[in-house]
Design an enzyme around this catalytic site. Structure first.
Site, PDB file in Angstrom:
ATOM      1  N   THR A 165      37.859 -32.055  61.671  1.00 14.57           N
ATOM      2  CA  THR A 165      36.882 -32.820  62.456  1.00 14.57           C
ATOM      3  C   THR A 165      37.265 -32.537  63.903  1.00 14.57           C
ATOM      4  O   THR A 165      38.462 -32.357  64.195  1.00 14.57           O
ATOM      5  CB  THR A 165      36.952 -34.336  62.179  1.00 14.57           C
ATOM      6  N   HIS A 166      36.277 -32.445  64.774  1.00 11.52           N
ATOM      7  CA  HIS A 166      36.519 -32.061  66.180  1.00 11.52           C
ATOM      8  C   HIS A 166      37.213 -30.698  66.259  1.00 11.52           C
ATOM      9  O   HIS A 166      37.920 -30.418  67.208  1.00 11.52           O
ATOM     10  CB  HIS A 166      37.369 -33.103  66.919  1.00 11.52           C
ATOM     11  N   SER A 294      34.079  -1.505  67.065  1.00 12.81           N
ATOM     12  CA  SER A 294      33.836  -1.477  68.505  1.00 12.81           C
ATOM     13  C   SER A 294      33.779  -0.032  68.956  1.00 12.81           C
ATOM     14  O   SER A 294      34.487   0.817  68.420  1.00 12.81           O
ATOM     15  CB  SER A 294      34.972  -2.215  69.223  1.00 12.81           C
ATOM     16  N   LYS A 300      39.085  -2.968  66.215  1.00 12.11           N
ATOM     17  CA  LYS A 300      38.151  -4.089  66.012  1.00 12.11           C
ATOM     18  C   LYS A 300      37.369  -4.012  64.709  1.00 12.11           C
ATOM     19  O   LYS A 300      36.961  -2.945  64.266  1.00 12.11           O
ATOM     20  CB  LYS A 300      37.155  -4.183  67.167  1.00 12.11           C
ATOM     21  N   ASN A 302      34.286  -6.484  63.466  1.00 12.96           N
ATOM     22  CA  ASN A 302      33.537  -7.651  63.946  1.00 12.96           C
ATOM     23  C   ASN A 302      32.571  -8.207  62.891  1.00 12.96           C
ATOM     24  O   ASN A 302      31.928  -7.438  62.175  1.00 12.96           O
ATOM     25  CB  ASN A 302      32.745  -7.272  65.206  1.00 12.96           C
ATOM     26  N   GLU A 307      27.287 -13.237  63.295  1.00 13.88           N
ATOM     27  CA  GLU A 307      26.918 -13.479  64.699  1.00 13.88           C
ATOM     28  C   GLU A 307      25.412 -13.338  64.910  1.00 13.88           C
ATOM     29  O   GLU A 307      24.788 -14.130  65.623  1.00 13.88           O
ATOM     30  CB  GLU A 307      27.654 -12.502  65.615  1.00 13.88           C
TER      31      GLU A 307
END
Ligand code: ARG
Length: 488
Positions: A165-166, A294, A300, A302, A307
């Site tokens: 939470t948070h 990348s 990388k 991704n 996204e």
């Protein structure tokens, strides 16, 4: 796209024939055409026209021979559209006029097809027919995504992770429980889609331009032929008010709203996936085929699918706003503004379908890193609430137990020791109720067994949820499971 402006077809079919002295200015035609995007309604437009023609034959407007000619004319046109040889003519504005003009060029009886019909009820019909198919297909994709999530849940039913939470570690949950939270959200999305489908499934044809027709149209027969029927009783469903029917786009708004919320759910799932795939969390590994690299940094990998899904939410939510704004302030009834509904609707439908499908494929190709998950979930502070519950079970009021355990946590922090390694005396200095059995509180597996409340991440509860979802989603029993006897 091309077509001869002077063909006999266009002059007999376009809406300007008779009343106007000439065609529209070139820039007016370019501004007002919709064929560049509404051509995709062609299947549904033909389907609607065939049903309308069938009805016109029943009431004696078309002869049997004319109906037959119209049917074979449309069959030939459909075959050409299918193979890509059909030439759409932008001068004919939209899909409705293109198809009718081409039919009339081939079949003289085509000039009777528009009897008792307007493009206003025709376009409302086409969009409803199209959306019905779209919703059914989307519901299938949503179920597939649910299956991917339930699959991940089944494989990782006893992999524990911190629940947050948070975005701060809170209490342990199972990876499965986290996945099933999304399955629940998607189930509500599916219910909303089913509700939308129910309201889409009403036939507007027969409403004419605004005020129906003086001809004895058999609307119920058309509705039945096109499957606009009550799913339980089979009774045809026709719109009850011609003015409402030609200007109503509530059903399109509903679809855009439902998909907007679905896209928000997908976006939250995408965010979790993105976090889990970071080196910091390291909970999952997405298969290479579902990630990108990348152009500069060789190391990388991704999570672009997640996204982009998160990013595309903006479009889907924006389409809802565009539609609501489009409708606000339109006087009754049809206004040309309504032509602007289609691109937003198509974009929401296409975008959400792609996002659901790709997220499902990505999750089906994702593995959970059980060790990293277990390491994160083994943080004993996640069980601080269980420690308070221990005191409650020994008679202490919860508020006091909360305070005592807070003091224990502070003592652990000060001494630099994990809370589960504090000597019993340190605990007893905070409360006499602590006994030697307190150690068991920090056994994670037992902690998960203790969670028996309905809806909790307890071992039994999650197992029940998984098998319930597998049954509801018609999933085969997981590998290595003995066949269960059918429920009595
Ligand atoms: N292309 C139009 C639309 O999508 C079809 C209806 C045209 N009706 C009219 N009265 N101009 O709204």
């Amino acid at each position: 796209m091309s077509g001869s402006k002077s063909s006999p077809t266009s002059s007999t079919v376009v809406s300007r024939s008779g009343r106007f002295s000439g065609g529209p200015a070139a820039d007016v035609a370019a501004f007002s055409e919709s064929i560049s995007f509404d051509w995709r309604l062609w299947r549904h437009d033909i389907r609607g026209s065939l049903a309308h023609a069938g009805m016109l034959a029943r009431i004696g407007v078309l002869t049997r021979g004319e109906l037959k000619a119209i049917r074979s004319g449309f069959a030939a046109i459909a075959a050409e559209i299918e193979t890509g040889s059909f030439r759409w003519n932008p001068a004919l504005e939209d899909v409705h006029m293109n198809l009718e003009a081409e039919l009339t060029r081939r079949v003289p009886a085509g000039s009777k097809l528009h009897t008792g019909r307007s493009r206003n009820d025709q376009v409302a019909l086409d969009v409803r027919l199209w959306l019905r198919d779209e919703i059914l297909a989307l519901r299938g994709e949503v179920a597939a995504l649910q299956r991917s999530l339930v699959g991940l849940a089944s494989e990782n039913a006893s992999v524990w992770i911190p629940g947050y939470t948070h975005l701060q570690r809170a209490q342990p949950v199972s990876f499965a429980h986290h996945c099933l939270a999304y399955v629940e959200m998607l189930a509500r999305d599916d219910e909303r889609l089913a509700g939308t489908l129910d309201r889409v499934n009403v036939c507007p044809l027969g409403s004419g331009a605004i005020a129906g027709s003086t001809l004895p149209l058999d609307r119920e027969w058309v509705a039945k032929t096109l499957g606009f029927t009550d799913p339980r009783t089979g009774v045809p469903r026709v719109s009850r008010n011609s003015m409402d029917a030609v200007s109503d786009r509530d059903f399109a708004v509903e679809f855009c709203a439902t998909t907007a919320l679905l896209s928000v759910h997908l976006s939250r799932l995408a965010e979790d996936v993105i976090l889990w795939a970071t080196s910091e969390f390291n909970f999952i590994r997405i298969a290479d085929a579902y990630t990108t690299g990348s152009s500069l940094m060789p190391q990388k990998k991704n999570p672009d699918i997640a996204e982009l899904t998160r990013g595309k939410t903006g479009r889907v939510v924006g389409n809802l706003m565009a539609l609501l704004t489009l409708l606000k302030g339109l006087p009754m009834t049809y206004n040309r503004d309504l032509q602007e509904d289609k691109e937003r609707l198509f974009d929401s439908a296409d975008t959400i379908r792609a996002c659901v499908r790709l997220m499902s494929a990505m999750l089906a190709n994702t593995t959970v890193k059980a060790e990293a998950c277990t390491a994160a979930a083994s943080d004993p502070l996640l069980l601080a609430t269980d420690l308070a519950d221990y005191l409650v079970l020994r008679g202490m009021p919860f508020r006091q137990a909360h305070h005592v355990v807070g003091a224990v946590v502070a003592a652990a922090e000060q001494s630099g020791r994990p809370i589960n390694e504090l000597p019993l005396e340190t605990l007893r200095a905070k409360s006499e109720l602590f006994g030697p059995d307190v150690r068991e509180i920090f056994d994670l597996r037992r902690a998960m067994e203790r969670r028996t409340v309905t809806g909790s991440p307890g071992i039994r509860e999650v197992a029940c949820q998984i098998s319930d979802w597998r049954r509801r989603l018609s999933m085969p029993a997981p590998r290595g499971t003995a066949k269960r006897r059918p429920r009595s």
